[in-house]
Design a protein around this motif. Structure first.
Motif, mmCIF file in Angstrom:
data_model
loop_
_atom_site.group_PDB
_atom_site.id
_atom_site.type_symbol
_atom_site.label_atom_id
_atom_site.label_comp_id
_atom_site.label_asym_id
_atom_site.label_seq_id
_atom_site.Cartn_x
_atom_site.Cartn_y
_atom_site.Cartn_z
ATOM 1 N N ILE A 1 0.874 -1.183 0.000
ATOM 2 C CA ILE A 1 0.000 0.000 0.000
ATOM 3 C C ILE A 1 0.907 1.228 0.000
ATOM 4 C CG2 ILE A 1 -1.812 1.250 1.255
ATOM 5 C CD1 ILE A 1 -2.670 -1.433 2.489
ATOM 6 N N TRP B 1 0.970 8.897 -2.218
ATOM 7 C CA TRP B 1 1.025 9.672 -3.464
ATOM 8 C C TRP B 1 2.331 10.434 -3.617
ATOM 9 C CZ3 TRP B 1 2.006 14.555 -1.928
ATOM 10 C CH2 TRP B 1 1.573 14.926 -0.659
ATOM 11 N N ILE C 1 8.728 4.392 -4.074
ATOM 12 C CA ILE C 1 8.360 3.564 -2.913
ATOM 13 C C ILE C 1 7.822 2.207 -3.372
ATOM 14 C CG2 ILE C 1 6.766 3.391 -0.946
ATOM 15 C CD1 ILE C 1 7.180 6.396 -0.502
ATOM 16 N N LYS D 1 -1.839 -1.794 -4.026
ATOM 17 C CA LYS D 1 -2.821 -0.711 -4.086
ATOM 18 C C LYS D 1 -2.088 0.624 -4.034
ATOM 19 C CE LYS D 1 -4.932 2.092 -1.405
ATOM 20 N NZ LYS D 1 -5.121 3.194 -2.349
ATOM 21 N N GLY E 1 -8.042 1.895 -6.155
ATOM 22 C CA GLY E 1 -9.220 2.219 -5.344
ATOM 23 C C GLY E 1 -8.823 2.810 -4.014
ATOM 24 N N GLY F 1 -8.278 3.619 0.012
ATOM 25 C CA GLY F 1 -7.753 2.887 1.151
ATOM 26 C C GLY F 1 -8.853 2.279 1.996
ATOM 27 N N SER F 2 -9.946 3.039 2.155
ATOM 28 C CA SER F 2 -11.034 2.571 3.020
ATOM 29 C C SER F 2 -11.744 1.338 2.458
ATOM 30 C CB SER F 2 -12.041 3.698 3.228
ATOM 31 O OG SER F 2 -12.407 4.229 1.971
ATOM 32 N N ASP G 1 -8.346 -1.570 2.962
ATOM 33 C CA ASP G 1 -8.919 -2.251 4.125
ATOM 34 C C ASP G 1 -9.153 -3.747 3.825
ATOM 35 O OD1 ASP G 1 -10.132 -1.801 6.829
ATOM 36 O OD2 ASP G 1 -11.843 -2.716 5.796
ATOM 37 N N SER H 1 0.519 7.757 6.237
ATOM 38 C CA SER H 1 0.429 8.585 7.439
ATOM 39 C C SER H 1 0.409 7.730 8.706
ATOM 40 C CB SER H 1 -0.829 9.441 7.377
ATOM 41 O OG SER H 1 -1.949 8.597 7.378
ATOM 42 N N GLY I 1 7.368 12.050 9.509
ATOM 43 C CA GLY I 1 8.624 12.532 10.083
ATOM 44 C C GLY I 1 8.478 13.970 10.553
ATOM 45 N N GLU J 1 3.716 16.939 12.011
ATOM 46 C CA GLU J 1 4.059 16.930 10.585
ATOM 47 C C GLU J 1 3.081 17.843 9.832
ATOM 48 O OE1 GLU J 1 3.339 13.342 8.194
ATOM 49 O OE2 GLU J 1 5.428 13.445 7.558
ATOM 50 N N THR K 1 7.795 6.837 13.524
ATOM 51 C CA THR K 1 7.930 6.749 12.066
ATOM 52 C C THR K 1 7.729 5.333 11.547
ATOM 53 O OG1 THR K 1 9.375 8.660 11.933
ATOM 54 C CG2 THR K 1 9.572 7.077 10.149
HETATM 55 P P1 NAP Z 1 -2.306 7.975 3.864
HETATM 56 O O1 NAP Z 1 -3.522 8.825 3.803
HETATM 57 O O2 NAP Z 1 -2.064 7.188 5.090
HETATM 58 O O3 NAP Z 1 -2.366 7.041 2.575
HETATM 59 C C1 NAP Z 1 -1.335 6.135 2.250
HETATM 60 C C2 NAP Z 1 -1.933 4.953 1.520
HETATM 61 O O4 NAP Z 1 -2.782 4.237 2.419
HETATM 62 C C3 NAP Z 1 -2.812 5.353 0.336
HETATM 63 O O5 NAP Z 1 -2.669 4.399 -0.678
HETATM 64 C C4 NAP Z 1 -4.205 5.300 0.938
HETATM 65 O O6 NAP Z 1 -5.225 5.101 -0.031
HETATM 66 C C5 NAP Z 1 -4.065 4.084 1.850
HETATM 67 N N1 NAP Z 1 -5.061 4.013 2.916
HETATM 68 C C6 NAP Z 1 -5.786 5.014 3.453
HETATM 69 N N2 NAP Z 1 -6.627 4.526 4.397
HETATM 70 C C7 NAP Z 1 -6.421 3.186 4.458
HETATM 71 C C8 NAP Z 1 -6.988 2.131 5.236
HETATM 72 N N3 NAP Z 1 -7.929 2.356 6.145
HETATM 73 N N4 NAP Z 1 -6.550 0.874 5.034
HETATM 74 C C9 NAP Z 1 -5.575 0.621 4.130
HETATM 75 N N5 NAP Z 1 -5.025 1.582 3.344
HETATM 76 C C10 NAP Z 1 -5.416 2.859 3.521
HETATM 77 O O7 NAP Z 1 -1.005 8.856 3.652
HETATM 78 P P2 NAP Z 1 -0.754 9.969 2.522
HETATM 79 O O8 NAP Z 1 -1.345 11.226 3.008
HETATM 80 O O9 NAP Z 1 -1.145 9.455 1.205
HETATM 81 O O10 NAP Z 1 0.830 10.056 2.514
HETATM 82 C C11 NAP Z 1 1.537 11.000 3.230
HETATM 83 C C12 NAP Z 1 2.130 10.406 4.484
HETATM 84 O O11 NAP Z 1 3.027 9.377 4.108
HETATM 85 C C13 NAP Z 1 2.937 11.395 5.276
HETATM 86 O O12 NAP Z 1 2.678 11.241 6.645
HETATM 87 C C14 NAP Z 1 4.377 11.014 4.959
HETATM 88 O O13 NAP Z 1 5.294 11.388 5.932
HETATM 89 C C15 NAP Z 1 4.246 9.539 4.816
HETATM 90 N N6 NAP Z 1 5.367 8.982 4.039
HETATM 91 C C16 NAP Z 1 6.307 8.227 4.706
HETATM 92 C C17 NAP Z 1 7.411 7.701 4.025
HETATM 93 C C18 NAP Z 1 8.423 6.860 4.757
HETATM 94 O O14 NAP Z 1 9.083 6.066 4.109
HETATM 95 N N7 NAP Z 1 8.582 6.991 6.051
HETATM 96 C C19 NAP Z 1 7.556 7.950 2.663
HETATM 97 C C20 NAP Z 1 6.592 8.712 2.012
HETATM 98 C C21 NAP Z 1 5.493 9.212 2.720
HETATM 99 P P3 NAP Z 1 -6.023 6.302 -0.749
HETATM 100 O O15 NAP Z 1 -5.276 7.561 -0.463
HETATM 101 O O16 NAP Z 1 -6.039 5.927 -2.160
HETATM 102 O O17 NAP Z 1 -7.389 6.291 -0.152
#
Ligand code: NAP
Length: 498
Positions: free
Chosen positions: A151, A154, A160, A178, A209, A211-212, A216, A232, A256, A388, A461
């Motif tokens: 998973i 963006w 990644i 996904k 599609g 995440g929810s 899920d 996140s 982070g 963050e 993290t």
């Molecule tokens: P996010 O909202 O958590 O989404 C990440 C992925 O998880 C997306 O594909 C999202 O799908 C999916 N997702 C959302 N809800 C889910 C659920 N209930 N069950 C399973 N999958 C679910 O994070 P984001 O806002 O896209 O990304 C930014 C975050 O990523 C920041 O906090 C950043 O620091 C972190 N990040 C960390 C690293 C690292 O290596 N440490 C690298 C890059 C980014 P949809 O969005 O399609 O609904």
């Protein structure tokens, strides 16, 4: 422009080597212009079930292909990515907004990962070790886990995915991936590349599609034995809780609150370059982005002056224009979150030196833009120093000593990346020992990971696993201990030892 680069207007799931239509879709908009780039499917749990069943079948045969042959597919993938680097980079800028130079860098990271993991096909080292009994041989080997769920977020839509899928595939697993709904084009392009590279049907499956729904369903699926997630903190915690309940292996890479430390003996011009690049590159939307500068009080004023001068030079706009250095914010929700922190910072008493507002007007029409922002006189406990923000916002925190700088750096719930600018060799080694993050830079900003080193962080993290590097193989393999007794008699460990 998008339709000449992209051969479809609507994406389809890639399951069992077939491109399958799904029904409902949603538009993917270019964050720089608001234009629709493509339609992405909104798949359901049914599509996940279909992908997992196909993957499970394909994995059994894939695991029996010798690893050096599996690696040859990755080699071809790397070569195809290299041939298509420019087109992939332009598409990446269109779906994600990051400037073209950075998009090229991200695609290159994927190419590097392909060649690196192709090499692992001839390593995948285990260990041999003496057995405690005569005529007995002992070794440990890596076994694939089975079907793995990936998973991805963006902000790095291709790099990644390669950190996760390439080690998973070379190790003999099948993948259900996904991608983030905001950035599905890189997933479409990478799946096409795998198809052309000759990956057997069903070894890589892409289900588009939300995440929810899709994410899920993957987390809850009994036949997915590993979830590798980047995103996140809130989402990651929920996934971990569910995986814990199922005793499913889960690798999390999350947010982070990364800092650059500038000591009184630092090369200030170099520090300014490092801060500007790591704070405002990708509009601050990197997990490793610098969002705190911990500065020795003796050089604070001079650093502020030089930072402001350098920030003046930043060009903001559509990343497809080569002269632009800072692109848009991914979407309205991202922009609103950044705006909210401006109020929080001001109310907490931090001093706003530059930026602090959304950019509007003809040049920024229909996109989401935020001015590079500098707060100063922030204290370590303020929310802008702790949480963050995920935008082009930096807070300067003055300190009196090296020891205080380390304490402030470590005083957050995250632990991804940190950096120190100093010319003192003793401080360099003390800092690399005492900074509690998973990544440490000396005399460079907080971004710039190379794929053959482990990527990830401590505390909030992550959960102890790493992406990329040889360490990523630990996520996608199980260790198996093997004992071969060639004595021809029953030898009991710990008992039949003289
Ligand atoms: P996010 O909202 O958590 O989404 C990440 C992925 O998880 C997306 O594909 C999202 O799908 C999916 N997702 C959302 N809800 C889910 C659920 N209930 N069950 C399973 N999958 C679910 O994070 P984001 O806002 O896209 O990304 C930014 C975050 O990523 C920041 O906090 C950043 O620091 C972190 N990040 C960390 C690293 C690292 O290596 N440490 C690298 C890059 C980014 P949809 O969005 O399609 O609904």
């Amino acid at each position: 422009m998008s339709q000449t680069l992209l051969d479809v207007k609507k994406l389809e799931n890639f399951i069992g080597g077939e491109w399958l239509e799904t029904g409902n879709t949603t538009p993917v908009n270019n964050p720089a212009t608001g234009e629709t780039v493509v339609e992405v499917p909104l798949s359901t749990a049914e599509h996940v079930n279909q992908a997992v069943a196909t993957a499970k079948k394909a994995q059994k045969e894939w695991a029996l292909v010798p690893a050096p042959q599996r690696a040859e597919v990755l080699l071809r993938v790397g070569n195809l990515m290299k041939e298509r680097k420019e087109r992939l980079s332009q598409l990446l800028t269109m779906e994600n907004g990051k400037v073209l130079e950075e998009a090229r860098g991200e695609v290159q990271e994927g190419i590097d990962m392909a060649f690196y993991m192709a090499g692992e096909g001839r390593r995948l080292f285990g260990h041999t070790t003496p057995a405690e009994l005569n005529d007995k041989f002992a070794m440990s080997v890596r076994s694939p886990v089975g079907v793995v769920g990936i998973i991805t977020p963006w902000n790095f839509p291709i790099a990644i995915a390669t950190w996760k899928s390439f080690p998973a595939i070379v190790a003999g697993n099948a993948v259900v991936w996904k991608p983030a709904t905001e950035t599905p084009i890189m997933a479409y392009e990478l799946a096409k590349i795998f198809e052309e590279a000759g990956l057997p049907k069903g070894v890589l499956n892409v289900v588009f599609g939300k995440g929810s729904s899709v994410g899920d369903a993957m987390v809850h699926h009994d036949d997915i034995r590993v979830i590798s997630f980047t995103g996140s903190n809130d989402t990651g915690r929920n996934i971990a809780a569910e995986c814990g309940r199922q005793l499913k292996k889960v690798s999390l890479e999350m947010g982070g609150k990364n800092a650059v430390i500038v000591m009184d003996d630092a090369d200030l011009n170099l520090a300014v370059e490092g801060i500007v690049w790591s704070a405002f590159g990708t509009s601050g939307q990197r997990c490793t982005a610098c969002s705190r500068v911990i500065v020795h009080e003796d050089v604070k004023e001079e650093l502020e002056k030089r930072l402001l001068a350098e920030m003046e030079k930043l060009t903001i706009g559509n990343g497809l224009d080569e002269s632009i250095k800072v692109g848009p914010i991914i979407n309205k929700a991202g922009l609103d979150k950044i705006k909210k922190y401006m109020e929080i910072g001001k109310n907490e008493g931090a001093k706003l030196l530059a930026g602090g507002e959304e950019l509007t007007g003809e040049n920024f029409k229909d996109g989401y833009y935020f001015a590079p922002t500098l707060f100063t006189d922030a204290t370590p406990d303020m929310r802008i120093s702790q949480e963050e923000i995920f935008g082009p916002v930096v807070s300067l925190i003055p300190v009196k000593s090296f020891e205080e700088a380390i304490e402030v750096n470590n005083g957050v719930s995250y632990g991804l990346s940190s950096s120190i600018f100093t010319r003192d060799a003793n401080r360099v080694f003390q800092a690399q020992r005492d900074l509690d993050t998973g990544i440490v830079y000396v005399n460079a900003g907080t971004t710039g990971a190379e794929i053959h080193l482990p990527f990830g962080g401590t505390k909030g993290t992550g959960n102890g696993h790493r992406d990329s590097g040889v360490q990523a193989l630990d996520v996608f393999t199980e260790w198996k201990a093997v004992y071969v007794d060639y004595s021809g008699k029953l030898q009991r460990a710990q008992i039949d030892v003289d």
